[in-house]
Structures are given as C-alpha cells and as structure tokens.
Design a protein around this motif. Structure first.
Motif, PDB file in Angstrom:
ATOM      1  N   ASN A  94       0.699  -1.298  -0.028  1.00  0.00           N
ATOM      2  CA  ASN A  94       0.054   0.149   0.094  1.00  0.00           C
ATOM      3  C   ASN A  94       0.813   1.233  -0.165  1.00  0.00           C
ATOM      4  OD1 ASN A  94      -1.475   2.195   0.628  1.00  0.00           O
ATOM      5  ND2 ASN A  94      -3.174   0.809   1.803  1.00  0.00           N
ATOM      6  N   PRO A  95       0.848   2.199  -1.197  1.00  0.00           N
ATOM      7  CA  PRO A  95       1.778   3.207  -0.957  1.00  0.00           C
ATOM      8  C   PRO A  95       1.448   4.415   0.268  1.00  0.00           C
ATOM      9  CG  PRO A  95      -0.048   3.378  -2.600  1.00  0.00           C
ATOM     10  CD  PRO A  95       0.013   2.199  -2.089  1.00  0.00           C
ATOM     11  N   GLU A  96       0.086   4.256   0.756  1.00  0.00           N
ATOM     12  CA  GLU A  96       0.031   5.133   1.880  1.00  0.00           C
ATOM     13  C   GLU A  96       0.865   4.721   3.240  1.00  0.00           C
ATOM     14  OE1 GLU A  96      -3.916   5.892   2.365  1.00  0.00           O
ATOM     15  OE2 GLU A  96      -4.336   6.796   0.339  1.00  0.00           O
ATOM     16  N   ARG A  97       1.142   3.178   3.003  1.00  0.00           N
ATOM     17  CA  ARG A  97       1.663   2.676   4.315  1.00  0.00           C
ATOM     18  C   ARG A  97       3.076   2.282   4.126  1.00  0.00           C
ATOM     19  NH1 ARG A  97      -1.965  -2.414   6.519  1.00  0.00           N
ATOM     20  NH2 ARG A  97      -0.513  -1.950   8.387  1.00  0.00           N
ATOM     21  N   LEU A  98       3.597   2.362   2.963  1.00  0.00           N
ATOM     22  CA  LEU A  98       4.977   2.009   2.751  1.00  0.00           C
ATOM     23  C   LEU A  98       5.914   3.119   3.420  1.00  0.00           C
ATOM     24  CD1 LEU A  98       5.232   0.630  -0.787  1.00  0.00           C
ATOM     25  CD2 LEU A  98       6.433  -0.251   1.300  1.00  0.00           C
ATOM     26  N   PRO A  99       5.388   4.452   3.515  1.00  0.00           N
ATOM     27  CA  PRO A  99       6.626   5.620   3.745  1.00  0.00           C
ATOM     28  C   PRO A  99       6.531   5.488   5.365  1.00  0.00           C
ATOM     29  CG  PRO A  99       4.928   6.523   2.130  1.00  0.00           C
ATOM     30  CD  PRO A  99       4.495   4.988   2.675  1.00  0.00           C
ATOM     31  N   ARG A 100       5.517   4.830   5.976  1.00  0.00           N
ATOM     32  CA  ARG A 100       5.546   4.628   7.438  1.00  0.00           C
ATOM     33  C   ARG A 100       6.757   4.025   8.037  1.00  0.00           C
ATOM     34  NH1 ARG A 100      -0.999   3.960   8.159  1.00  0.00           N
ATOM     35  NH2 ARG A 100      -1.711   5.827   6.704  1.00  0.00           N
ATOM     36  N   TRP A 101       7.197   2.951   7.271  1.00  0.00           N
ATOM     37  CA  TRP A 101       8.267   2.025   7.617  1.00  0.00           C
ATOM     38  C   TRP A 101       9.499   1.718   6.775  1.00  0.00           C
ATOM     39  CZ3 TRP A 101       9.486  -2.290   4.835  1.00  0.00           C
ATOM     40  CH2 TRP A 101       8.728  -2.965   4.004  1.00  0.00           C
ATOM     41  N   PHE A 102       9.287   2.284   5.455  1.00  0.00           N
ATOM     42  CA  PHE A 102      10.267   2.119   4.451  1.00  0.00           C
ATOM     43  C   PHE A 102      10.569   3.306   3.599  1.00  0.00           C
ATOM     44  CE2 PHE A 102      11.600  -0.306   0.450  1.00  0.00           C
ATOM     45  CZ  PHE A 102      12.782  -0.403   0.798  1.00  0.00           C
ATOM     46  N   LEU A 103       9.896   3.627   2.495  1.00  0.00           N
ATOM     47  CA  LEU A 103      10.206   4.770   1.747  1.00  0.00           C
ATOM     48  C   LEU A 103       9.027   5.249   0.944  1.00  0.00           C
ATOM     49  CD1 LEU A 103      13.734   3.649   0.500  1.00  0.00           C
ATOM     50  CD2 LEU A 103      13.349   5.665   1.963  1.00  0.00           C
ATOM     51  N   PRO A 104       8.629   6.541   0.655  1.00  0.00           N
ATOM     52  CA  PRO A 104       7.613   6.674  -0.316  1.00  0.00           C
ATOM     53  C   PRO A 104       7.988   6.140  -1.595  1.00  0.00           C
ATOM     54  CG  PRO A 104       8.745   8.719   0.716  1.00  0.00           C
ATOM     55  CD  PRO A 104       9.551   7.487   1.094  1.00  0.00           C
ATOM     56  N   VAL A 105       6.688   5.847  -2.477  1.00  0.00           N
ATOM     57  CA  VAL A 105       6.922   5.226  -3.732  1.00  0.00           C
ATOM     58  C   VAL A 105       5.909   5.844  -4.640  1.00  0.00           C
ATOM     59  CG1 VAL A 105       5.079   3.241  -2.983  1.00  0.00           C
ATOM     60  CG2 VAL A 105       6.949   2.824  -4.726  1.00  0.00           C
ATOM     61  N   SER A 106       6.428   5.844  -5.698  1.00  0.00           N
ATOM     62  CA  SER A 106       5.559   6.411  -6.851  1.00  0.00           C
ATOM     63  C   SER A 106       5.568   5.513  -8.068  1.00  0.00           C
ATOM     64  CB  SER A 106       6.151   7.899  -7.349  1.00  0.00           C
ATOM     65  OG  SER A 106       7.569   7.969  -7.564  1.00  0.00           O
TER      66      SER A 106
END
Length: 218
Positions: free
Chosen positions: A46-58
C-alpha cells in the motif's frame, strides 16, 4: 528495543542461482510478524503505508507497471499475486546492460491465526570484485533495517527520526550485528571464513563507521 532479539528474529541464507544473465548471488531473509497475511500484504504494497516503515513510492503500482522508491531503487512489477507473492526488478541508479537484479516477497501464515511469515529473496548478478569486498552484507544490512522498520511499525511504534537514529549508538550496534550475521550466513553458504572476515569488516565500516572522537561523540 532489544537489538539482539531484533537481529535474531531474522533468518538469513546466502546462496547462488542461475539467471538469464548468468550466475547470481542470492540473499534470503525470513521473519514472522504478529499480524495476518492480509494485513502484512497491505503493509508492504500500500503506497500510503510504505512510507511509514520504508520509503515513499511512486509510479504505476500494477502488474507490468514501473515503480520508484524515493532516493533508492526502482524497476518493474513482474509478478503480483495478492496476498502471497510480489516480484520486482530492482535497479539502483543507471541500469547495467545484461544485468539482473530481482526481489521477490513471499507471505504465508505462521503459527497462530494472527501470525504471518515474510520471506524476501534478492537475486542479483554481482561484480566479483564487489562481492569479494563486501559480500551479501552490502544489501543484507539494508534489508535487515527494512524488516526492523516493518516490525516496529506493525507493533504500533516507529523510529521518530530515522536520520538521527541512523547516527545513534543503537543503530550502529544493530548494523554491526547485522553485518556479523550476514558473515555467518556467508560462511554457512560455503565461502571461506578468512574471505568473509574481510567482507564483514568492510560492510561494517560502510554502514557503521567509527564515530568521531570528541566530547560530543555518541
């Protein structure tokens, strides 16, 4: 956090595989989490959850689409079978002609109804000199950090300031133990202990260099 427990929570394997570009090196990480397979799948896709533990994704986050992690690798989504399997090409920087680098994430139920197992396998054709210098820790320590972040996030916590934490004594201890653990996995995979000792020393110095001397040193 208990650094030793976090290190021991991950099972590591180092091996070899044949690819269209020739013989590759493989690193495999396995860790279980206190959540369901469906929730774990959502956390890692989920691109909204990935930045919370890894990195922003596009990018186009669908089968056949291309993705880009902020400040890190990018590639193509080549298999996607929710909620169990995701395979990506993994390219950091400019693509190398004839190169090969893929990451596959596999999820399965663990012990108990709210337990899930994540396996992450990174397969890549590596320049022999780079392997001799760093071994699997070059990518393995980074993946250990990612799985640590995922575990903290799923447990309801997080590292408040990842950049500051990365300079801390706790972070250096984690990365040093991670480098050592990848060294042990490399020896178990058949590499000579003397050669592995050099890899571990170089990887540790890269990720966790000695802090500067002085009254403000950590």
């Amino acid at each position: 956090m208990d650094i030793v427990d976090e290190i021991n929570a991950i099972h590591r394997t180092v091996g070899r595989a044949e690819t269209p570009a020739g013989e590759a090196r493989t690193v495999l990480l396995r860790r279980s989490y206190d959540t369901s397979v469906d929730d774990l799948w959502d956390a890692v896709t989920n691109p909204e959850r990935l930045p919370r533990w890894f990195l922003p994704v596009s990018g186009d986050l669908t089968l056949g689409g291309r993705y880009q992690l902020e400040g890190n690798a990018g590639g193509e989504i080549i298999r996607c079978e929710p909620p169990r399997l995701l395979r990506l090409t993994w390219v950091f920087g400019e693509p190398v002609e004839g190169g090969f680098s893929e990451v596959e994430v596999r999820l399965s139920p663990g012990d108990g109804t709210e337990r899930a197992v994540l396996e992450l396998e990174h397969v890549a054709v590596i320049d022999p000199e780079r392997w001799t210098e760093y071994g699997p820790g070059a990518v393995g320590v980074g993946w250990d950090l990612a799985l640590l972040g995922l575990g903290l996030y799923l447990g309801g916590g997080a590292i408040a300031d990842p950049n500051a934490w990365g300079e801390s004594r706790e972070a250096r201890e984690f990365m040093t133990l991670s480098s050592n653990a990848w060294g042990a996995a490399t020896v178990a995979g058949g590499d000579h202990p003397d050669a592995v000792a050099t890899m571990v020393a170089n990887t540790t110095q890269f990720y966790a260099p000695d802090p500067p001397a002085g009254p403000n040193a950590l």
